[in-house]
Design an enzyme around this catalytic site. Structure first.
Site, PDB file in Angstrom:
ATOM      1  N   HIS A 258      -0.209 -15.813  14.415  1.00 13.09           N
ATOM      2  CA  HIS A 258      -1.509 -15.849  13.855  1.00 13.09           C
ATOM      3  C   HIS A 258      -2.382 -17.139  14.558  1.00 13.09           C
ATOM      4  O   HIS A 258      -3.158 -17.909  13.868  1.00 13.09           O
ATOM      5  CB  HIS A 258      -1.806 -15.686  12.325  1.00 13.09           C
ATOM      6  CG  HIS A 258      -3.039 -15.193  12.081  1.00 13.09           C
ATOM      7  ND1 HIS A 258      -4.037 -15.788  12.295  1.00 13.09           N
ATOM      8  CD2 HIS A 258      -3.171 -14.230  11.390  1.00 13.09           C
ATOM      9  CE1 HIS A 258      -5.100 -15.032  11.724  1.00 13.09           C
ATOM     10  NE2 HIS A 258      -4.528 -13.725  11.257  1.00 13.09           N
TER      11      HIS A 258
ATOM     12  N   HIS B 293      -0.736  -9.160   5.795  1.00 10.40           N
ATOM     13  CA  HIS B 293       0.153 -10.270   6.232  1.00 10.40           C
ATOM     14  C   HIS B 293       1.305 -10.382   5.474  1.00 10.40           C
ATOM     15  O   HIS B 293       1.598 -11.776   5.318  1.00 10.40           O
ATOM     16  CB  HIS B 293      -0.718 -11.468   6.851  1.00 10.40           C
ATOM     17  CG  HIS B 293      -1.813 -11.284   7.744  1.00 10.40           C
ATOM     18  ND1 HIS B 293      -1.454 -10.440   8.740  1.00 10.40           N
ATOM     19  CD2 HIS B 293      -2.855 -12.107   7.899  1.00 10.40           C
ATOM     20  CE1 HIS B 293      -2.624 -10.425   9.524  1.00 10.40           C
ATOM     21  NE2 HIS B 293      -3.224 -11.508   8.837  1.00 10.40           N
TER      22      HIS B 293
ATOM     23  N   GLU C 153      -3.659 -11.298  18.039  1.00 13.25           N
ATOM     24  CA  GLU C 153      -2.194 -10.804  17.395  1.00 13.25           C
ATOM     25  C   GLU C 153      -1.673  -9.772  17.858  1.00 13.25           C
ATOM     26  O   GLU C 153      -1.854  -8.618  17.520  1.00 13.25           O
ATOM     27  CB  GLU C 153      -2.529 -10.935  15.751  1.00 13.25           C
ATOM     28  CG  GLU C 153      -3.198 -11.986  15.195  1.00 13.25           C
ATOM     29  CD  GLU C 153      -4.083 -11.492  13.920  1.00 13.25           C
ATOM     30  OE1 GLU C 153      -3.712 -11.149  12.959  1.00 13.25           O
ATOM     31  OE2 GLU C 153      -5.209 -11.740  13.786  1.00 13.25           O
TER      32      GLU C 153
END
Ligand code: GLA
Length: 378
Positions: A207, A133, A343
């Site tokens: 997210h 991420h 996501e």
């Protein structure tokens, strides 16, 4: 005949109607606490005409609350969140990306490395040997500039962030805008745009952790899901894609028909064991088609339904396998598998996977993607 006072009354009511119209879109701004380095952040509340309420903070562009009705018109918050910025940055919550915008690269980059235009780039590794991420300080921890605006009379929030050349090792000055807007049919729209002045790679997502029964409810294992994907991208033991694109048919990852999430999660399946539950990138059957339902989640208990529409080619379906009940949020304790993430994204590790769709954004090009989470009941 109209008396002067009735004329004045009529004028006043016209005036207040005009003021009310001018007041919509309904957005309220409140302080949301200070970051560890003393910067004030804010929370913005967006309400649509149907009463749906979404709260977003400019810390990480995080969605903190989504209130939608159940089949008896009772409103509940269906995303996991916290009451102030400290909630997001303290303890185990700090590593769980609750509600955040993820960038520059959503999901994993193998060994934090990729090569582009003959140059090898190194991104900090923050999950074992890999980058997750966006690196150590991703977009989820940045303070975004905010513009309050509207679409067709419904509220919208435009968040902007300029990621300088070399940030977390990524090339190019990257200008990113994420526009959150509500529509009158309880749709939450996320429109992403980005430009760069040097070729780079990019994978943006949100997210949010959803529990349609209400945040803080114990489990999502009784909810049902349908995912419009014939294929997924299998992973190795560090959750990096092997590079294969495999059929879901005959596996517990086959969600082409609506299925109870918990019904096969503990099956004797190598991929499920590696991921400790569902944590996979599904290859959507209709990439780019915003009119087709990519994912549908249904909660039999509350009757709430969430449909996901996206222009992105993939979606990471994650069942909160790393939540362990040590985090206390607005809705209560956030336990193991008490929420799910959808996501929408390009495939993980694409810069190192030649057979995946490209995530290169060339200098001067504009990246665009849209995802809609639409709430209803049945
Ligand atoms: C994504 C990943 C998961 C996990 C979460 C954050 O969904 O695929 O493995 O890292 O983010 O906890």
């Amino acid at each position: 005949m109209k008396t002067p006072s009735t004329v004045i009354a009529a004028l006043l009511s016209l005036f207040s109607a005009a003021v009310l119209t001018a007041q919509s879109p309904r957005i309220e701004k409140q302080p949301f606490g200070k970051t560890a380095d003393g910067k004030q952040v804010f929370m913005y509340t967006l309400k649509n005409a149907a009463g749906m309420q979404v709260k977003i903070t400019n810390f990480g562009g995080r969605i903190t609350t989504v209130e939608v009705p159940d089949r008896n018109k009772k409103f509940d918050d269906v995303v996991l969140g916290f009451n102030d910025v400290q909630g997001y940055t303290t303890g185990p919550a700090a590593g769980a990306y609750f509600g955040a915008i993820i960038g520059r690269y959503a999901n994993r980059l193998a060994h934090g490395t990729f090569t582009l235009d003959g140059h090898t780039y190194h991104i900090p590794t923050n999950e074992g040997q890999n980058t997750l991420h966006g690196g150590t300080v991703g977009f989820d921890k940045k303070i975004w500039d905010v513009k309050e605006t509207s679409t067709h009379g419904e509220p919208a929030l435009e968040l902007h962030y300029l990621s300088p050349n070399g940030q977390e090792g990524f090339p190019g000055n990257l200008s990113v805008t994420v526009r959150y807007s509500l529509d009158s049919k309880n749709g939450l729209h996320l429109d992403y745009t980005a430009t760069t002045d040097k070729d780079t790679v990019l994978n943006l997502t949100n997210h949010s952790y959803f529990n349609l029964e209400g945040a803080g409810s114990q489990t999502i294992l009784n909810e049902r899901i349908r995912i419009d994907a014939d294929h997924y991208t299998p992973v190795n033991s560090t959750l990096i894609p092997t590079g294969a694109i495999e059929k879901v048919a005959g596996t517990p990852l086959d969600f082409r028909k609506s299925t109870v999430i918990g019904s096969r999660i503990n099956d004797d399946n190598e991929q499920l064991k590696l991921a400790k539950g569902y944590d996979f990138n599904f290859v959507l059957n209709h990439p780019g088609d915003l009119s087709s339902v990519a994912v549908k989640v249904e909660d039999p208990k509350s009757g709430r339904v969430m449909e996901v529409f996206t222009t992105q080619p993939g979606v990471q379906f994650y069942t909160g396998n790393f939540l362990n009940g040590t985090v206390q949020g607005i809705g209560g304790t956030y336990g193991h598998r008490s929420a799910l993430c959808l996501e929408t994204q390009h495939f993980p590790d694409s810069p190192n996977q030649p057979n995946f769709p490209s995530t290169v954004l060339h200098a001067g090009q504009t990246f665009r993607s849209t995802t809609i989470y639409r709430f209803s009941t049945e």
